[in-house]
Design a protein around this motif. Structure first.
Motif, PDB file in Angstrom:
ATOM      1  N   MET A   1       0.849  -1.193   0.000  1.00  0.00           N
ATOM      2  CA  MET A   1       0.000   0.000   0.000  1.00  0.00           C
ATOM      3  C   MET A   1       0.888   1.247   0.000  1.00  0.00           C
ATOM      4  O   MET A   1       2.023   1.212   0.435  1.00  0.00           O
ATOM      5  N   THR A   2       0.298   2.337  -0.423  1.00  0.00           N
ATOM      6  CA  THR A   2       1.027   3.594  -0.492  1.00  0.00           C
ATOM      7  C   THR A   2       0.093   4.755  -0.170  1.00  0.00           C
ATOM      8  O   THR A   2      -1.119   4.666  -0.390  1.00  0.00           O
ATOM      9  N   TYR A   3       0.657   5.819   0.346  1.00  0.00           N
ATOM     10  CA  TYR A   3      -0.116   7.034   0.589  1.00  0.00           C
ATOM     11  C   TYR A   3      -0.267   7.862  -0.685  1.00  0.00           C
ATOM     12  O   TYR A   3      -1.006   8.825  -0.707  1.00  0.00           O
ATOM     13  N   TYR A   4       0.477   7.491  -1.735  1.00  0.00           N
ATOM     14  CA  TYR A   4       0.449   8.275  -2.959  1.00  0.00           C
ATOM     15  C   TYR A   4       0.487   7.336  -4.169  1.00  0.00           C
ATOM     16  O   TYR A   4       1.528   7.151  -4.786  1.00  0.00           O
ATOM     17  N   PRO A   5      -0.653   6.711  -4.512  1.00  0.00           N
ATOM     18  CA  PRO A   5      -0.670   5.741  -5.610  1.00  0.00           C
ATOM     19  C   PRO A   5      -0.571   6.423  -6.981  1.00  0.00           C
ATOM     20  O   PRO A   5      -1.531   7.011  -7.463  1.00  0.00           O
ATOM     21  N   ASP A  50      11.818   8.312  -4.904  1.00  0.00           N
ATOM     22  CA  ASP A  50      13.206   8.066  -4.545  1.00  0.00           C
ATOM     23  C   ASP A  50      13.218   7.264  -3.253  1.00  0.00           C
ATOM     24  O   ASP A  50      13.082   7.834  -2.166  1.00  0.00           O
ATOM     25  N   GLY A  51      13.321   5.933  -3.384  1.00  0.00           N
ATOM     26  CA  GLY A  51      13.264   5.083  -2.191  1.00  0.00           C
ATOM     27  C   GLY A  51      11.903   5.205  -1.538  1.00  0.00           C
ATOM     28  O   GLY A  51      10.875   4.928  -2.153  1.00  0.00           O
ATOM     29  N   ASP A  52      11.888   5.679  -0.307  1.00  0.00           N
ATOM     30  CA  ASP A  52      10.677   5.836   0.484  1.00  0.00           C
ATOM     31  C   ASP A  52      10.005   7.198   0.272  1.00  0.00           C
ATOM     32  O   ASP A  52       8.946   7.446   0.814  1.00  0.00           O
ATOM     33  N   ASN A  53      10.649   8.064  -0.485  1.00  0.00           N
ATOM     34  CA  ASN A  53      10.183   9.456  -0.605  1.00  0.00           C
ATOM     35  C   ASN A  53       9.527   9.742  -1.945  1.00  0.00           C
ATOM     36  O   ASN A  53       9.979   9.278  -2.988  1.00  0.00           O
ATOM     37  N   PHE A  54       8.475  10.530  -1.901  1.00  0.00           N
ATOM     38  CA  PHE A  54       7.881  11.118  -3.094  1.00  0.00           C
ATOM     39  C   PHE A  54       8.323  12.580  -3.106  1.00  0.00           C
ATOM     40  O   PHE A  54       8.006  13.332  -2.183  1.00  0.00           O
ATOM     41  N   ASN A  63      13.752  22.488  -7.996  1.00  0.00           N
ATOM     42  CA  ASN A  63      14.101  22.350  -6.580  1.00  0.00           C
ATOM     43  C   ASN A  63      13.275  21.195  -6.004  1.00  0.00           C
ATOM     44  O   ASN A  63      12.151  21.386  -5.562  1.00  0.00           O
ATOM     45  N   TRP A  64      13.843  19.989  -6.037  1.00  0.00           N
ATOM     46  CA  TRP A  64      13.128  18.794  -5.600  1.00  0.00           C
ATOM     47  C   TRP A  64      13.052  18.723  -4.082  1.00  0.00           C
ATOM     48  O   TRP A  64      14.079  18.808  -3.405  1.00  0.00           O
ATOM     49  N   GLN A  65      11.842  18.576  -3.553  1.00  0.00           N
ATOM     50  CA  GLN A  65      11.590  18.530  -2.114  1.00  0.00           C
ATOM     51  C   GLN A  65      10.687  17.349  -1.798  1.00  0.00           C
ATOM     52  O   GLN A  65       9.824  16.969  -2.601  1.00  0.00           O
ATOM     53  N   VAL A  66      10.841  16.766  -0.601  1.00  0.00           N
ATOM     54  CA  VAL A  66       9.999  15.650  -0.174  1.00  0.00           C
ATOM     55  C   VAL A  66       8.574  16.166   0.058  1.00  0.00           C
ATOM     56  O   VAL A  66       8.350  17.091   0.837  1.00  0.00           O
ATOM     57  N   LEU A  67       7.632  15.552  -0.639  1.00  0.00           N
ATOM     58  CA  LEU A  67       6.216  15.887  -0.482  1.00  0.00           C
ATOM     59  C   LEU A  67       5.582  15.004   0.587  1.00  0.00           C
ATOM     60  O   LEU A  67       4.939  15.474   1.517  1.00  0.00           O
ATOM     61  N   VAL A  68       5.770  13.702   0.443  1.00  0.00           N
ATOM     62  CA  VAL A  68       5.237  12.732   1.401  1.00  0.00           C
ATOM     63  C   VAL A  68       6.146  11.511   1.356  1.00  0.00           C
ATOM     64  O   VAL A  68       6.876  11.309   0.384  1.00  0.00           O
ATOM     65  N   LYS A  69       6.090  10.723   2.418  1.00  0.00           N
ATOM     66  CA  LYS A  69       6.928   9.523   2.501  1.00  0.00           C
ATOM     67  C   LYS A  69       6.047   8.289   2.508  1.00  0.00           C
ATOM     68  O   LYS A  69       4.903   8.331   2.945  1.00  0.00           O
ATOM     69  N   GLU A  70       6.607   7.202   2.039  1.00  0.00           N
ATOM     70  CA  GLU A  70       5.894   5.926   1.977  1.00  0.00           C
ATOM     71  C   GLU A  70       5.673   5.351   3.376  1.00  0.00           C
ATOM     72  O   GLU A  70       4.606   4.856   3.686  1.00  0.00           O
ATOM     73  N   THR A  71       6.695   5.398   4.203  1.00  0.00           N
ATOM     74  CA  THR A  71       6.629   4.879   5.563  1.00  0.00           C
ATOM     75  C   THR A  71       6.779   6.048   6.526  1.00  0.00           C
ATOM     76  O   THR A  71       7.792   6.749   6.492  1.00  0.00           O
ATOM     77  N   ILE A  72       5.759   6.253   7.349  1.00  0.00           N
ATOM     78  CA  ILE A  72       5.802   7.380   8.285  1.00  0.00           C
ATOM     79  C   ILE A  72       5.277   6.953   9.646  1.00  0.00           C
ATOM     80  O   ILE A  72       4.529   5.980   9.753  1.00  0.00           O
ATOM     81  N   ALA A  73       5.687   7.701  10.653  1.00  0.00           N
ATOM     82  CA  ALA A  73       5.236   7.465  12.018  1.00  0.00           C
ATOM     83  C   ALA A  73       5.030   8.824  12.681  1.00  0.00           C
ATOM     84  O   ALA A  73       5.676   9.807  12.300  1.00  0.00           O
ATOM     85  N   PRO A  74       4.143   8.888  13.656  1.00  0.00           N
ATOM     86  CA  PRO A  74       3.951  10.156  14.358  1.00  0.00           C
ATOM     87  C   PRO A  74       5.280  10.709  14.864  1.00  0.00           C
ATOM     88  O   PRO A  74       6.118   9.970  15.379  1.00  0.00           O
ATOM     89  N   GLY A  75       5.476  11.998  14.641  1.00  0.00           N
ATOM     90  CA  GLY A  75       6.706  12.663  15.055  1.00  0.00           C
ATOM     91  C   GLY A  75       7.736  12.788  13.945  1.00  0.00           C
ATOM     92  O   GLY A  75       8.658  13.601  14.051  1.00  0.00           O
ATOM     93  N   ASP A  76       7.622  11.981  12.884  1.00  0.00           N
ATOM     94  CA  ASP A  76       8.544  12.139  11.747  1.00  0.00           C
ATOM     95  C   ASP A  76       8.426  13.565  11.222  1.00  0.00           C
ATOM     96  O   ASP A  76       7.333  14.157  11.218  1.00  0.00           O
ATOM     97  N   ALA A  77       9.548  14.116  10.764  1.00  0.00           N
ATOM     98  CA  ALA A  77       9.537  15.508  10.300  1.00  0.00           C
ATOM     99  C   ALA A  77      10.537  15.708   9.163  1.00  0.00           C
ATOM    100  O   ALA A  77      11.529  14.992   9.072  1.00  0.00           O
TER     101      ALA A  77
END
Length: 163
Positions: A1-5, A50-54, A63-77
Motif C-alpha cells: 500500500m502507499t499514501y500516494y498511488p 526516490d526510495g521511500d520518498n515522493f 528544486n526537488w523537495q519531499v512531499l510525502v513519505k511511503e513509511t511514516i510514524a507520528p513525530g517524523d519531520a
C-alpha cells in the motif's frame, strides 16, 4: 500500500471553498518519474519516487523537495524549502497521526496519516512574522483526501478513480 498511488490514469477531484473543483490526473510515469496534470494549473506537476520518498519540484521548478513519505510514524519531520516570489519559505512538515479514520465528503477513509505543515518565511534572512498551518490527510491506497488550513479553509476529495 502507499499514501500516494501514482499509476497512469489515476485521478482525484477536489472541491474549493468557492464551489469550484479541480482534478489531478497522473498522465505519465515510468515507476520512478511521474507527471501529473492539474485542471487549475497550466504547468504539469513533476513527481519522483526516490526510495521511500515522493519528491516534487512543484513548489519551485528544479528544486526537488519531499512531499510525502511511503513509511511514516507520528513525530517524523522534514522541511520543504523553496523561494516564493523572492521570499525564502520553509514548510516544516510533521506527522501528527497515522492509522486514523476520517470522513470526507460522506466517505469514510481508514488508515489515514495527518501531516502538518507549519509555514515560515524570511526576507533577506529576516523572519517574516506569520502563522499559517496546513494539514494534509493521506489515506493508504487512495492518496490525499483532505487539505485544511489554519484560516478555516478546506479542500476535500470529492471523487477519485484508481487504475
Amino acid at each position: 500500500m502507499t499514501y500516494y498511488p501514482l499509476t497512469i490514469g489515476n485521478s482525484w477531484t477536489y472541491a474549493n471553498a468557492d464551489g469550484s473543483t479541480f482534478t489531478n490526473t497522473v498522465t505519465g510515469g515510468d515507476g520512478v518519474n511521474f507527471t501529473m496534470a492539474n485542471t487549475a494549473q497550466p504547468q504539469p506537476q513533476n513527481i519522483r519516487k526516490d526510495g521511500d520518498n515522493f519528491l516534487t519540484d512543484s513548489y519551485q521548478a528544479g528544486n526537488w523537495q519531499v512531499l510525502v513519505k511511503e513509511t511514516i510514524a507520528p513525530g517524523d519531520a522534514w522541511d520543504i524549502s523553496y523561494q516564493a516570489n523572492g521570499i525564502d519559505t520553509v514548510l516544516k512538515m510533521t506527522v501528527k497521526a497515522v492509522g486514523i479514520s476520517l470522513e470526507v465528503a460522506g466517505k469514510t477513509f481508514t488508515d489515514v496519516a495527518v501531516i502538518e505543515g507549519d509555514m515560515k518565511m524570511s526576507m533577506n534572512g529576516t523572519p517574516v512574522p506569520m502563522t499559517y498551518v496546513v494539514q494534509y490527510h493521506y489515506a493508504q491506497g487512495v492518496g490525499l483526501v483532505l487539505t485544511t488550513g489554519s484560516q478555516g479553509e478546506q479542500m476535500p476529495l470529492i471523487s477519485y478513480e484508481l487504475k
